[in-house]
Design an enzyme around this catalytic site. Structure first.
Site, PDB file in Angstrom:
ATOM      1  N   GLY A   1       0.779  -1.388  -0.081  1.00 23.23           N
ATOM      2  CA  GLY A   1      -0.028  -0.170  -0.066  1.00 23.23           C
ATOM      3  C   GLY A   1       1.000   1.363  -0.075  1.00 23.23           C
ATOM      4  O   GLY A   1       2.100   1.205   0.128  1.00 23.23           O
TER       5      GLY A   1
ATOM      6  N   ARG B   1      -7.289   3.203  18.459  1.00 22.29           N
ATOM      7  CA  ARG B   1      -6.472   4.452  18.888  1.00 22.29           C
ATOM      8  C   ARG B   1      -7.183   5.027  20.063  1.00 22.29           C
ATOM      9  O   ARG B   1      -6.426   5.482  21.180  1.00 22.29           O
ATOM     10  CB  ARG B   1      -6.802   5.483  17.763  1.00 22.29           C
ATOM     11  CG  ARG B   1      -5.971   5.254  16.757  1.00 22.29           C
ATOM     12  CD  ARG B   1      -5.801   6.478  15.665  1.00 22.29           C
ATOM     13  NE  ARG B   1      -5.222   6.085  14.494  1.00 22.29           N
ATOM     14  CZ  ARG B   1      -5.551   6.612  13.280  1.00 22.29           C
ATOM     15  NH1 ARG B   1      -6.596   7.366  13.220  1.00 22.29           N
ATOM     16  NH2 ARG B   1      -4.852   6.395  12.045  1.00 22.29           N
TER      17      ARG B   1
ATOM     18  N   CYS C   1      -3.274  11.032  10.542  1.00 28.11           N
ATOM     19  CA  CYS C   1      -2.247  11.673  10.023  1.00 28.11           C
ATOM     20  C   CYS C   1      -2.413  13.248  10.111  1.00 28.11           C
ATOM     21  O   CYS C   1      -1.293  13.887  10.560  1.00 28.11           O
ATOM     22  CB  CYS C   1      -2.123  11.437   8.346  1.00 28.11           C
ATOM     23  SG  CYS C   1      -3.724  11.351   7.788  1.00 28.11           S
TER      24      CYS C   1
ATOM     25  N   LYS D   1     -11.894  12.304  14.786  1.00 34.21           N
ATOM     26  CA  LYS D   1     -10.631  11.450  15.120  1.00 34.21           C
ATOM     27  C   LYS D   1      -9.691  12.705  15.356  1.00 34.21           C
ATOM     28  O   LYS D   1      -9.052  12.505  16.452  1.00 34.21           O
ATOM     29  CB  LYS D   1     -10.051  10.721  13.828  1.00 34.21           C
ATOM     30  CG  LYS D   1     -10.807   9.380  13.630  1.00 34.21           C
ATOM     31  CD  LYS D   1     -10.128   8.764  12.513  1.00 34.21           C
ATOM     32  CE  LYS D   1     -10.811   7.740  11.790  1.00 34.21           C
ATOM     33  NZ  LYS D   1     -10.496   7.444  10.555  1.00 34.21           N
TER      34      LYS D   1
ATOM     35  N   ARG E   1     -10.972  17.178   1.459  1.00 37.01           N
ATOM     36  CA  ARG E   1      -9.840  16.656   0.899  1.00 37.01           C
ATOM     37  C   ARG E   1      -9.486  17.677  -0.265  1.00 37.01           C
ATOM     38  O   ARG E   1     -10.709  18.020  -0.979  1.00 37.01           O
ATOM     39  CB  ARG E   1     -10.683  15.301   0.260  1.00 37.01           C
ATOM     40  CG  ARG E   1      -9.697  14.234  -0.444  1.00 37.01           C
ATOM     41  CD  ARG E   1      -8.738  13.725   0.399  1.00 37.01           C
ATOM     42  NE  ARG E   1      -9.418  12.504   1.129  1.00 37.01           N
ATOM     43  CZ  ARG E   1      -8.718  11.735   2.048  1.00 37.01           C
ATOM     44  NH1 ARG E   1      -7.409  11.942   2.144  1.00 37.01           N
ATOM     45  NH2 ARG E   1      -9.268  10.733   2.680  1.00 37.01           N
TER      46      ARG E   1
ATOM     47  N   HIS F   1      -0.385  16.834   3.501  1.00 33.50           N
ATOM     48  CA  HIS F   1      -1.589  17.387   4.195  1.00 33.50           C
ATOM     49  C   HIS F   1      -1.179  18.929   4.557  1.00 33.50           C
ATOM     50  O   HIS F   1      -0.130  19.093   5.101  1.00 33.50           O
ATOM     51  CB  HIS F   1      -2.083  16.729   5.443  1.00 33.50           C
ATOM     52  CG  HIS F   1      -2.938  15.549   4.909  1.00 33.50           C
ATOM     53  ND1 HIS F   1      -3.155  14.956   3.671  1.00 33.50           N
ATOM     54  CD2 HIS F   1      -3.340  14.453   6.011  1.00 33.50           C
ATOM     55  CE1 HIS F   1      -3.606  13.793   3.805  1.00 33.50           C
ATOM     56  NE2 HIS F   1      -3.725  13.526   4.973  1.00 33.50           N
TER      57      HIS F   1
END
Ligand code: A2P
Length: 340
Positions: free
Chosen positions: A19, A106, A135, A220, A242, A249
């Site tokens: 990936g 998490r 992230c 999150k 996005r 990012h």
């Protein structure tokens, strides 16, 4: 097949090796000369038989199964939440320590959620699984930690500009393909992301919680920031978007401290903040950009200025950009493994 790689060290497995994050995990282990004796690569049945290069050798990718973790010391997972939920406990039972890049564990209170520059001490409490944070959370809050330690941040507002890489290799390919089609005047049917991506942007492609109106990504970032900082009272809000960028990012950040703070003080703190590089050249109008952040370990920080909407002088605005695949994922996971 065993891949003997020389000097003694840990047996490391990567789950999701093919990936977008997986290939960066392999590269990080190689570039940082991680002390391992064997690297085992796992992915789905689709990838069995492929090879990936590590330290000059072609390593075969194997299909993940229940027996994959025998003899493994450290397993780095980046194959999505459902694979982590199923296989991380199996890896732990086989004796491995898992560093998991998914969101599966998490918020489990027994699982440390670690950014090594911020809360390495929580690693000591792990019971087999360590979670790698979201992230955007990593990229936004690593630079904020030295500020928070000096003058507690009591309120934090984030607006993200998130790259394709966060949705995986197929989303990166969709951005490239749909851009080519757009420029050629061809129709393109998007398959990975929910909206046309070329020359467009859209609210993050996770579901909305009807109770709060926040999407999963925003939730999150909010919850993980509080957990990593160990500050359950911090007021946090986020808008996650996005954008058609391949792999880094960016985040626009406004924060309010308990006591007054100046842009000069923040700039000073950023000069020595671990994992951070100051890019704040107002004369040239040169500030953090995802293109500059791509392929770089440090998080770029700039546009540091007093928030004019706060007459009390407690608030600062700034802008950051960080490589989602590196500090936002693979690099942070390998740093955690190094700390073990
Ligand atoms: P594969 O390439 O064989 O599909 P990305 O985040 O870039 O989409 O990558 C996801 C990674 O997770 C890939 O390496 C993918 O392997 C792997 N993966 C997906 N599903 C599974 C699964 N059920 N078992 C093991 N690996 C998986």
């Amino acid at each position: 097949m065993s891949e003997g790689l020389g000097p003694p060290g840990a047996v490391v497995a990567i789950v999701g090796a093919t990936g977008a994050v997986g290939v960066e995990l392999i590269r990080c282990l190689e570039e940082r000369a991680f002390p391992l004796s064997e690297l085992r690569l796992f992915a789905s049945a689709r990838s069995a038989g492929k090879t990936l290069r590590f330290r000059g050798q072609a390593l075969a990718v194997r299909e993940l199964n229940e027996h994959s973790f025998s003899g493994v010391d450290i397993a780095l997972f980046s194959a999505g939440g459902s694979t982590s939920k199923r296989f991380a406990p199996i890896a732990v039972r086989a004796g491995a320590t898992v560093v998991d890049n998914s969101s599966a564990f998490r918020m489990d209170p027994t699982v440390p959620l670690v950014v090594p520059e911020i809360n390495p001490q929580t690693l000591r409490t792990h019971q087999g699984i360590i979670a790698n944070p979201n992230c955007c959370a990593i990229i936004a809050i690593t630079p904020l930690w030295p500020i928070h330690r000096t003058n507690r941040i009591r309120r934090l507002m984030l607006a993200t500009y998130q790259a394709a890489s966060g949705a995986g290799a197929a989303a990166m390919e969709e951005l490239l393909e749909s851009t080519r089609a757009y420029l050629d005047g061809r129709a393109y049917q998007h398959k990975v992301l929910p909206h046309p991506y070329a020359f467009n942007l859209f609210s993050h492609n996770t579901s909305i919680d009807p109770a709060t109106g926040y999407n999963d990504e925003e939730t999150k970032v909010i919850q993980e920031t509080r957990k990593i900082f160990g500050d359950a009272e911090m007021r946090v809000s986020a808008t996650c978007v996005r954008v058609p960028v391949l792999r880094a990012h960016s985040v626009a950040i406004t924060f309010e401290c308990e006591r007054p703070i100046t842009a000069a003080q923040v700039r000073d703190l950023m000069q020595t903040a671990p994992g951070v590089k100051l890019v704040d050249d107002a004369q040239r109008n040169y500030f953090p950009m995802p293109q500059d952040a791509s392929g770089q370990d440090p998080i770029l920080v700039g546009r540091i200025r007093q928030d004019l909407s706060d007459p009390g002088g407690r608030s600062i605005c700034l802008f950051v950009a960080g490589d989602q695949l590196l500090k936002g994922a693979a690099l942070n996971a390998v740093q955690i493994a190094e700390s073990l």
